[in-house]
Motif scaffolding. Sequence first.
Motif, mmCIF file in Angstrom:
data_model
loop_
_atom_site.group_PDB
_atom_site.id
_atom_site.type_symbol
_atom_site.label_atom_id
_atom_site.label_comp_id
_atom_site.label_asym_id
_atom_site.label_seq_id
_atom_site.Cartn_x
_atom_site.Cartn_y
_atom_site.Cartn_z
ATOM 1 N N ARG A 65 0.976 -1.214 -0.113
ATOM 2 C CA ARG A 65 0.027 0.019 -0.203
ATOM 3 C C ARG A 65 0.924 0.988 -0.024
ATOM 4 O O ARG A 65 0.492 2.138 -0.552
ATOM 5 C CB ARG A 65 -0.829 -0.049 1.216
ATOM 6 N N PHE A 66 1.876 1.203 0.694
ATOM 7 C CA PHE A 66 2.870 2.367 1.020
ATOM 8 C C PHE A 66 4.086 2.158 0.303
ATOM 9 O O PHE A 66 5.170 2.264 0.898
ATOM 10 C CB PHE A 66 3.125 2.650 2.385
ATOM 11 N N PRO A 67 4.462 2.312 -1.127
ATOM 12 C CA PRO A 67 5.683 2.343 -1.484
ATOM 13 C C PRO A 67 6.625 3.490 -1.049
ATOM 14 O O PRO A 67 6.115 4.618 -1.231
ATOM 15 C CB PRO A 67 5.202 2.353 -3.326
ATOM 16 N N ILE A 68 7.859 3.255 -0.721
ATOM 17 C CA ILE A 68 8.583 4.238 -0.565
ATOM 18 C C ILE A 68 9.656 4.498 -1.804
ATOM 19 O O ILE A 68 10.088 3.500 -2.584
ATOM 20 C CB ILE A 68 9.535 4.044 0.701
ATOM 21 N N SER A 69 10.071 5.752 -2.008
ATOM 22 C CA SER A 69 11.051 5.873 -3.020
ATOM 23 C C SER A 69 11.894 6.973 -2.918
ATOM 24 O O SER A 69 11.440 7.843 -1.895
ATOM 25 C CB SER A 69 10.160 6.324 -4.228
ATOM 26 N N ARG A 70 12.835 7.372 -3.419
ATOM 27 C CA ARG A 70 13.693 8.487 -3.478
ATOM 28 C C ARG A 70 14.094 9.163 -4.732
ATOM 29 O O ARG A 70 14.066 8.381 -5.623
ATOM 30 C CB ARG A 70 15.096 7.950 -2.592
ATOM 31 N N ASP A 71 14.476 10.323 -4.595
ATOM 32 C CA ASP A 71 14.960 11.111 -5.647
ATOM 33 C C ASP A 71 16.283 11.813 -5.387
ATOM 34 O O ASP A 71 16.176 12.773 -4.729
ATOM 35 C CB ASP A 71 13.820 12.146 -6.392
ATOM 36 N N ASN A 72 17.352 10.944 -5.527
ATOM 37 C CA ASN A 72 18.561 11.593 -5.102
ATOM 38 C C ASN A 72 19.029 12.721 -5.677
ATOM 39 O O ASN A 72 19.559 13.818 -5.041
ATOM 40 C CB ASN A 72 19.466 10.647 -5.436
ATOM 41 N N ALA A 73 18.652 13.228 -6.969
ATOM 42 C CA ALA A 73 18.775 14.598 -7.346
ATOM 43 C C ALA A 73 18.088 15.555 -6.740
ATOM 44 O O ALA A 73 18.611 16.694 -6.704
ATOM 45 C CB ALA A 73 18.537 14.623 -8.908
ATOM 46 N N LYS A 74 17.155 15.575 -6.211
ATOM 47 C CA LYS A 74 16.108 16.368 -5.351
ATOM 48 C C LYS A 74 16.539 16.041 -3.679
ATOM 49 O O LYS A 74 15.889 16.969 -3.032
ATOM 50 C CB LYS A 74 14.709 16.408 -5.838
ATOM 51 N N ASN A 75 17.262 15.186 -3.634
ATOM 52 C CA ASN A 75 17.385 15.079 -1.886
ATOM 53 C C ASN A 75 16.089 14.776 -1.183
ATOM 54 O O ASN A 75 15.896 15.238 -0.304
ATOM 55 C CB ASN A 75 18.226 15.968 -1.454
ATOM 56 N N THR A 76 15.240 14.135 -1.977
ATOM 57 C CA THR A 76 13.864 13.734 -1.385
ATOM 58 C C THR A 76 13.388 12.416 -1.271
ATOM 59 O O THR A 76 14.008 11.607 -2.162
ATOM 60 C CB THR A 76 13.007 14.582 -2.280
ATOM 61 N N VAL A 77 12.801 11.939 -0.135
ATOM 62 C CA VAL A 77 12.370 10.669 -0.176
ATOM 63 C C VAL A 77 10.808 10.671 0.079
ATOM 64 O O VAL A 77 10.374 11.697 0.468
ATOM 65 C CB VAL A 77 12.756 10.008 1.080
ATOM 66 N N TYR A 78 10.259 9.713 -0.717
ATOM 67 C CA TYR A 78 8.698 9.896 -0.486
ATOM 68 C C TYR A 78 7.826 8.610 0.009
ATOM 69 O O TYR A 78 8.788 7.758 -0.202
ATOM 70 C CB TYR A 78 8.199 9.805 -2.180
ATOM 71 N N LEU A 79 6.883 9.001 0.558
ATOM 72 C CA LEU A 79 5.968 7.678 1.046
ATOM 73 C C LEU A 79 4.655 7.882 0.059
ATOM 74 O O LEU A 79 4.023 8.850 0.368
ATOM 75 C CB LEU A 79 5.921 7.828 2.437
ATOM 76 N N GLN A 80 4.246 7.336 -0.884
ATOM 77 C CA GLN A 80 3.356 7.110 -1.252
ATOM 78 C C GLN A 80 2.242 6.099 -0.695
ATOM 79 O O GLN A 80 2.557 4.911 -0.473
ATOM 80 C CB GLN A 80 3.092 6.507 -2.739
ATOM 81 N N MET A 81 1.203 6.954 -0.063
ATOM 82 C CA MET A 81 0.179 6.097 0.818
ATOM 83 C C MET A 81 -1.013 6.070 0.179
ATOM 84 O O MET A 81 -1.864 6.921 -0.315
ATOM 85 C CB MET A 81 -0.356 7.210 2.337
ATOM 86 N N ASN A 82 -1.436 4.758 -0.375
ATOM 87 C CA ASN A 82 -2.593 4.372 -1.275
ATOM 88 C C ASN A 82 -3.477 3.532 -0.233
ATOM 89 O O ASN A 82 -3.047 2.849 1.037
ATOM 90 C CB ASN A 82 -2.048 3.596 -2.104
ATOM 91 N N SER A 83 -4.816 3.341 -0.627
ATOM 92 C CA SER A 83 -5.817 2.439 0.038
ATOM 93 C C SER A 83 -5.664 2.952 1.699
ATOM 94 O O SER A 83 -5.475 1.834 2.471
ATOM 95 C CB SER A 83 -5.519 0.971 -0.008
ATOM 96 N N LEU A 84 -5.888 4.117 1.920
ATOM 97 C CA LEU A 84 -5.821 4.545 3.263
ATOM 98 C C LEU A 84 -6.788 3.814 4.234
ATOM 99 O O LEU A 84 -7.867 3.764 3.826
ATOM 100 C CB LEU A 84 -5.769 6.127 3.246
ATOM 101 N N LYS A 85 -6.387 3.756 5.605
ATOM 102 C CA LYS A 85 -7.271 3.222 6.201
ATOM 103 C C LYS A 85 -7.211 4.248 7.509
ATOM 104 O O LYS A 85 -6.231 4.759 7.988
ATOM 105 C CB LYS A 85 -6.826 1.809 6.763
ATOM 106 N N PRO A 86 -8.451 4.012 8.314
ATOM 107 C CA PRO A 86 -8.406 5.022 9.500
ATOM 108 C C PRO A 86 -7.137 4.647 10.410
ATOM 109 O O PRO A 86 -6.729 5.595 11.203
ATOM 110 C CB PRO A 86 -9.568 4.771 10.352
ATOM 111 N N GLU A 87 -6.954 3.245 10.634
ATOM 112 C CA GLU A 87 -5.584 3.064 11.373
ATOM 113 C C GLU A 87 -4.241 3.491 11.027
ATOM 114 O O GLU A 87 -3.390 3.355 11.629
ATOM 115 C CB GLU A 87 -5.625 1.637 11.745
ATOM 116 N N ASP A 88 -4.416 4.417 9.986
ATOM 117 C CA ASP A 88 -3.146 4.715 9.415
ATOM 118 C C ASP A 88 -2.982 6.086 10.074
ATOM 119 O O ASP A 88 -1.938 6.898 9.651
ATOM 120 C CB ASP A 88 -3.094 5.046 7.735
ATOM 121 N N THR A 89 -3.825 6.760 10.528
ATOM 122 C CA THR A 89 -3.723 7.975 11.335
ATOM 123 C C THR A 89 -2.777 8.047 12.230
ATOM 124 O O THR A 89 -2.610 7.209 13.207
ATOM 125 C CB THR A 89 -5.211 8.480 12.075
ATOM 126 N N ALA A 90 -1.750 9.155 11.912
ATOM 127 C CA ALA A 90 -0.616 9.258 12.806
ATOM 128 C C ALA A 90 0.348 10.363 12.356
ATOM 129 O O ALA A 90 0.099 11.041 11.447
ATOM 130 C CB ALA A 90 0.399 7.893 12.748
#
Length: 112
Positions: A65-90
Motif C-alpha cells: 500500500r505504501f511504496p517508498i521511493s527516493r529522488d537523489n537529485a532532489k534529495n527527497t524521499v517519498y512515501l506514497q500512501m494508497n488504500s488509506l485506512k483509519p488506522e493509518d492516522t498518525a
Amino acid sequence: QVQLVESGGGLGQAGGSLRLSCAASRSIFESMTMAWYRQAPGKQRELVATITSSSTNYVDSVKGRFPISRDNAKNTVYLQMNSLKPEDTAVYYCNLPSFSIWGQGTLVTVSS
C-alpha cells in the motif's frame, strides 16, 4: 548538519491516497538508508518503511500500500500512501538513521 522537512500530510479518506515528501537540506549519499516512521495517538513510534540504494522494506501493515521511493537529485524521499485506512492516522516522521536525524513530523488523519 542535515535537516529533514516533511510535507504532504493532511486529511485523507479511507481508500484514498496521500503522498508524503521528505526533503533534505543538503545532499544525501545515495547509499544512505532513509526511513519513515509513524506514531499514532497513545502508541509508540513504529518503523513504516526503509529505503537504501538497492532495496526497500516495509512493516507488514503497509506492505503493498505504501511504496517508498527516493529522488537523489532532489534529495527527497517519498512515501506514497494508497488504500488509506483509519488506522493509518498518525504523525509521520522522516529519519536518517546514520546520523539519528529526524524531521518535525507531518500529521496524517484518515477518516472512515
